[in-house]
Write an enzyme that holds these catalytic residues in place. Structure first.
Site, PDB file in Angstrom:
ATOM      1  CB  SER A  80      -0.884   0.006   1.251  1.00 46.27           C
ATOM      2  OG  SER A  80      -1.575   1.232   1.389  1.00 46.27           O
ATOM      3  CE1 TYR A 116      -4.229  -2.249   5.104  1.00 43.60           C
ATOM      4  CE2 TYR A 116      -3.334  -0.118   4.459  1.00 43.60           C
ATOM      5  CZ  TYR A 116      -3.816  -1.373   4.126  1.00 43.60           C
ATOM      6  OH  TYR A 116      -3.871  -1.746   2.808  1.00 43.60           O
TER       7      TYR A 116
END
Length: 244
Positions: A138, A151
């Site tokens: 990501s 995250y």
């Protein structure tokens, strides 16, 4: 070359599975809760002339990962391409409310699961003389999105592991790379407010949202012989959204 794509019943994983199948890979479509969706992805691949089957497994569970890789190998042969794509819930948690368990929940998918998968597929890749391990990361570690620190930290750890494992597995002919998408809307984003999407789009230099197919194309490159001298790399697919 057999490809195993985790979390491939929908979203990015499903598109990656279809793309690899078009390139001639027999594809193991891994899923956990979405059996019907996974079987639909596999059936679509077969209908298009490819080779695929759905395999249920919790890829955060050591025994399940061992059984998964054994089942895939029995059906299609050794896994030559691993795409570690599976993910779990990604709740936004304010920093002052964050718990260690919140961190552990993300590390399960982005550190533990890739480690289990790597250990399960590496012997077969060595026997083949090489292989491809591709993590789906990501761009959030660069974006520093409020509420997403657990995250983002897990994704940053995943990127670091990619580089170290590339060094360690390189002598065996195994490349390890990570594809880091920006926000690519998929099925689970159907309820997101249009204004939020538009605000994000305005910050993308290319002026539009990305598509799952554009992520899958980069994965396909890393799975191919064209990337044979590329390892330890993090390729960001976000239209330039995190250009400094």
């Amino acid at each position: 070359m057999t490809a195993l794509v985790t979390g491939a019943s929908r979203g990015l994983g499903a598109e990656i599975a279809r793309r690899l199948a078009r390139d001639g890979h027999p594809v193991a479509v891994n899923y956990l809760p979405d059996r019907a969706d996974a079987e639909r992805v596999a059936a679509g691949i077969v209908a298009a002339g490819g080779v695929a089957a759905a395999f249920r497994a919790d890829v955060t569970d050591p025994a399940a990962v061992t059984s998964l890789v054994a089942a895939v190998q029995q059906r299609f042969g050794p896994v030559a391409v691993l795409v570690a794509n599976a993910t779990g819930p990604q709740p936004a948690v304010p920093a002052l409310e964050l718990t260690w368990q919140d961190h552990l929940n993300q590390l399960e998918f982005f550190v533990k699961s890739p480690t289990l998968l790597m250990r399960a597929v590496a012997p077969g890749m060595r026997a083949l003389g090489g292989g491809r391990i591709i993590h789906i990361g990501s761009d959030l570690p660069e974006r520093a999105e409020p509420g997403m620190s657990a995250y983002s930290a897990a994704k940053a750890a995943q990127a670091s592991l990619t580089r170290t494992r590339a060094r360690e597995l390189g002598p065996d002919g195994i490349t390890v790379n990570i594809v880091a998408p920006g926000w690519i809307p998929v099925e689970r984003h159907a309820a997101v407010d249009v204004a939020h999407v538009e605000a994000y789009r305005r910050d993308v230099p290319l002026g539009r949202m990305g598509t799952p197919a554009e992520v899958a194309d980069v994965v396909a490159f890393l799975a191919s012989d064209q990337s044979r001298f590329v390892t330890g790399e993090r390729i960001t697919v976000n239209g330039g959204h995190t250009i400094g």
